[in-house]
Structures are given as C-alpha cells and as structure tokens.
Design an enzyme around this catalytic site. Structure first.
Site, short mmCIF file in Angstrom:
data_model
loop_
_atom_site.label_atom_id
_atom_site.label_comp_id
_atom_site.label_asym_id
_atom_site.label_seq_id
_atom_site.Cartn_x
_atom_site.Cartn_y
_atom_site.Cartn_z
N CYS A 289 63.75 -75.87 62.67
CA CYS A 289 64.23 -75.51 64.02
C CYS A 289 64.96 -74.18 64.04
CB CYS A 289 65.12 -76.60 64.57
SG CYS A 289 64.29 -78.19 64.63
N ASN B 83 62.67 -81.52 71.98
CA ASN B 83 62.93 -80.61 70.86
C ASN B 83 61.60 -79.99 70.41
OD1 ASN B 83 63.52 -79.42 68.41
ND2 ASN B 83 64.70 -81.14 67.60
N HIS C 107 69.89 -74.39 70.46
CA HIS C 107 68.69 -75.16 70.12
C HIS C 107 68.69 -76.44 70.97
CE1 HIS C 107 65.59 -77.20 68.03
NE2 HIS C 107 66.38 -78.01 67.35
O1 UT7 Z 1 66.23 -80.36 65.59
C1 UT7 Z 1 66.61 -80.80 64.34
C2 UT7 Z 1 67.85 -81.51 64.40
N1 UT7 Z 1 67.66 -82.84 64.93
C3 UT7 Z 1 68.61 -83.35 65.65
O2 UT7 Z 1 69.54 -82.67 65.95
C4 UT7 Z 1 68.52 -84.79 66.03
C5 UT7 Z 1 69.86 -85.42 65.77
N2 UT7 Z 1 69.96 -86.84 66.06
C6 UT7 Z 1 69.93 -87.34 67.33
O3 UT7 Z 1 69.65 -86.66 68.29
C7 UT7 Z 1 70.34 -88.78 67.49
O4 UT7 Z 1 70.89 -89.26 66.30
C8 UT7 Z 1 69.19 -89.74 67.94
C9 UT7 Z 1 68.82 -89.45 69.37
C10 UT7 Z 1 67.99 -89.57 67.04
C11 UT7 Z 1 69.69 -91.18 67.87
O5 UT7 Z 1 70.85 -91.33 68.69
P1 UT7 Z 1 72.16 -92.03 68.08
O6 UT7 Z 1 73.14 -92.07 69.18
O7 UT7 Z 1 72.55 -91.28 66.84
O8 UT7 Z 1 71.67 -93.48 67.78
P2 UT7 Z 1 71.68 -94.30 66.39
O9 UT7 Z 1 70.63 -93.80 65.47
O10 UT7 Z 1 73.09 -94.38 65.88
O11 UT7 Z 1 71.25 -95.73 66.90
C12 UT7 Z 1 72.04 -96.47 67.85
C13 UT7 Z 1 71.25 -97.71 68.27
C14 UT7 Z 1 70.69 -98.50 67.10
O12 UT7 Z 1 70.72 -99.87 67.45
P3 UT7 Z 1 71.90 -100.85 66.92
O13 UT7 Z 1 71.83 -100.78 65.42
O14 UT7 Z 1 73.17 -100.28 67.46
O15 UT7 Z 1 71.52 -102.16 67.50
C15 UT7 Z 1 69.27 -98.04 67.01
O16 UT7 Z 1 68.42 -98.98 66.40
O17 UT7 Z 1 70.12 -97.33 69.05
C16 UT7 Z 1 68.94 -97.87 68.47
N3 UT7 Z 1 67.85 -96.92 68.71
C17 UT7 Z 1 67.09 -96.93 69.82
N4 UT7 Z 1 67.08 -97.76 70.89
C18 UT7 Z 1 66.17 -97.49 71.86
C19 UT7 Z 1 67.47 -95.88 67.93
N5 UT7 Z 1 66.46 -95.21 68.52
C20 UT7 Z 1 66.20 -95.87 69.68
C21 UT7 Z 1 65.28 -95.64 70.73
N6 UT7 Z 1 65.30 -96.47 71.78
N7 UT7 Z 1 64.38 -94.63 70.70
#
Ligand code: UT7
Length: 330
Positions: free
Chosen positions: A113, A284, A254
């Site tokens: 990125c 993204n 970004h």
């Molecule tokens: O460009 C390169 C750099 N990339 C980035 O900057 C991406 C960075 N990461 C992110 O944007 C975020 O971490 C995500 C959007 C990928 C995930 O968001 P988060 O707030 O960090 O969620 P998490 O991974 O901590 O997951 C929270 C909950 C989990 O459920 P439990 O364990 O709390 O029950 C996940 O299983 O959300 C769940 N979850 C989802 N639920 C519905 C994870 N992905 C999804 C989804 N839909 N797509």
C-alpha cells in the site's frame, strides 16, 4: 531542479461490489462493515481486465493533463502487489507497450500500500539528480485476483483501481515535492502476506488447495500498528520541515479503514474538511489508493496549483511513508 507533481489521473472499474453483495458471500453485515471500516462499496475489475489495463487508463489521463507528449516520458514506474505476471514482464513494461512508449526505462516496485509514496521518493531523486525529466508513476491493483472471497477478514476491505501521476522537473520551488519519508520493518512480514506462489512455496496444487495464493492478514494487529506508525510518521515529517498541521491544505491518507484515518486525523488535529476520504466508495485499493484519492479531490475542484498536500500510508512489509507535496498541475 525540483520534482513537481504535474498531473494526476485515475480509473475505477465499473463493476460495484456492495456490502449487501458481500452479505450473500460471507458471514458479515452491511452494518458491521460500515461501522468497523467506513466502506460501503468497492470496484471489481472485469475478468478480461488485468492490472495493466487499469493502469493504462489512469496513465492516459495523467499524460493528457500534464500537457506533455508521451515521447517526453523518460521513466515509467508501476507500484503493484497484483502484477499482470508473477515474475516478468513487469506491469510497467506491459503498460509502456500499451501506451506505445518504446525504448524507455520501466520497472515495478513492491511496497504494497505504500507503493505510490515510495515511487514519489524515487521520482524526486531521479529528477533532482538530473537523470530524468518526466516520470510516469502508476499505482494499479486488480487486488480481487489475490483475495479469498470466503475470508471475511480480508474480502470486505479491498477493491480494484488505478491512479497515475506525471512528475516533472521544474525550477519553481513553490510547485515542488518538498520531502518524502519512506521506511519499513520486515519483522512484521507475516502480519500481511500472500504466502504462496513465490519462490518459498512455488505454485502447486497443494499451494492452491491451501489458498496460499491469497492475502492473509492479522487485521487487528495491523490496525493497531498502523495507527501508531502513521501518527508518528506525520509528526516526524511535519517537525523535520518546521511545519504545523495548519500549513497543510489537504491531508490525503491511505484509504484502508475510516477508523484508522480518523484516529490519525484527530491526533494531528487536521480539520475533516481538509481530509480527503474515498474509502467509502473504493475500499482499500493498496498502491492505487493515494493517487485515486488525490484524483477525486482534484476532479471535485478542491486541489489548486501550489496547494500543500500531506500524504501518509502504511502497508504490507510492513512499509510506511509520508510526503509533503505541492500540487504542480493546472
Ligand atoms: O492497507 C494495509 C493495511 N491494512 C489495514 O490497515 C487493515 C487494518 N485492519 C482493519 O482495518 C481491521 O482490523 C478490520 C476491519 C480488518 C477488522 O476490524 P477490527 O475492529 O479489528 O475487528 P477484529 O478483527 O478485532 O474482530 C472483532 C469481531 C470478531 O468477533 P468476536 O471474536 O468479537 O466475536 C471477529 O470475528 O468481529 C468479527 N469479524 C467480523 N464480523 C462481521 C471480523 N471480520 C468480520 C466481518 N463481519 N467481516
């Protein structure tokens, strides 16, 4: 001689993948995606469109807006993590052929990125050294080709697109790229990785069965490090150039996740009106994200000649980069 960003262009494929579409593909919801990422939809390239096709279209616009003949371009660089071909030819060479620019230095870079801002650093050095005069930079991604559409942790985030810019030599410091910081920390390589189909795990039935050809991400870990790194990087480049946030006309981060952008923006106290946001409509687009965002703001008439833009990006590697760029176009 100074290096100046003389023009910008972008291309977004016409096919739209909405959050509602993704609800039918994986266990997710429009509400979750929008709340956690700010993304409403993203573009997906057609099956017969390759990364070079997207890049070519963006490049044609940038060349026309720069008011130069394509024969005046003496270097083409393409940043992509989804090249047309794994090894060769480079996507930059494919785009050069499509543009009918022959006998020109052309190569790809791999900085995920951060690719577009990394390329600005290269273009600045090539021009300030006197080696080149008009450089075509392209950030292009058919990222849907390396996404597993059964993995809700990644498929909701990414989209396809391309952005391009012409960087030209100028004697006018008021139209120059002032500074570029680019850095990396390879210890975090496996946090955001396409494990297979390179030399470590060459493409085989086993690699494909295990889906090692797709992007894998430790999303929450990446998120936390991205916020911290992006914030520190912006503070650093402003301090080194004796500027404060009020000197910036446009903050162009970004476009990975609205919450990441918001955390950095609030910490640095940039007004929301000065922040360019395209994440809702494109998701993204990796190396294409920053030039696509500059282009949107340009086409909306927000960016004027001489305006100071602050670019800030973070991605796989980990890589990160920031730049202070005066807009040198019309
Ligand atoms: O460009 C390169 C750099 N990339 C980035 O900057 C991406 C960075 N990461 C992110 O944007 C975020 O971490 C995500 C959007 C990928 C995930 O968001 P988060 O707030 O960090 O969620 P998490 O991974 O901590 O997951 C929270 C909950 C989990 O459920 P439990 O364990 O709390 O029950 C996940 O299983 O959300 C769940 N979850 C989802 N639920 C519905 C994870 N992905 C999804 C989804 N839909 N797509």
């Amino acid at each position: 001689m100074y290096a100046s960003l003389k023009s910008i262009g972008s291309y977004a494929p016409s096919q739209i993948l909405t959050n509602a579409d993704l609800e039918k593909m994986v266990d997710t919801s429009d509400e979750w995606i929008e709340k956690r990422t700010g993304i409403k939809e993203r573009r997906i390239a057609a099956s017969d469109e390759a990364t070079s096709d997207l890049g070519e279209k963006a490049a044609r616009i940038a060349i026309e807006r720069a008011g130069i003949e394509k024969e005046e371009i003496d270097l083409i660089i393409c940043a992509t993590l989804s090249p047309d071909h794994l090894c060769m030819p480079s996507t930059a060479c494919v785009i050069a052929a499509k543009l009918e620019i022959h006998n020109v230095m052309a190569f790809d870079i791999s900085a995920a990125c951060s690719g577009f801002v990394y390329m600005l650093s290269l273009a600045k050095a090539f021009i300030e050294s006197g080696a080149k005069k008009n450089i075509l930079l392209i950030g292009a991604e058919k990222i849907s080709s390396v996404i597993d559409y059964t993995d809700r942790g990644t498929c909701i985030l990414f989209g396809d697109g391309a952005g391009a810019a012409i960087i030209s030599a100028t004697e006018d410091k008021n139209l120059a790229i002032l500074d570029v910081h680019a850095s990396s920390d390879g210890r975090y390589g496996d946090y955001l990785i396409t494990p297979g189909c390179g030399s470590k795990f060459p493409c085989s039935q086993e690699t494909l069965d295990n889906k090692l050809n797709y992007i894998k991400m430790r999303g929450n870990d990446v998120y936390k490090i991205a916020v911290k790194t992006l914030t520190n990087d912006v503070i650093d480049i402003l301090e080194k150039n004796n500027l404060d946030a009020s000197a910036i006309d446009h903050f162009i981060p970004h476009q990975a996740n609205f919450r990441i952008i918001e955390a950095v923006r609030a910490k640095l106290d940039f007004p929301i009106e000065k922040t360019v946001l395209t994440v809702a409509k494109y998701g993204n687009t990796s190396a294409a994200s920053i030039p696509m965002a500059i282009n949107d703001a340009y086409e909306e008439g927000r960016i004027q000649k001489g305006d100071l833009m602050l670019l800030d990006t973070f991605g796989g590697g980990f890589t990160w980069a920031s730049a202070l760029v005066r807009f040198g176009g019309k």
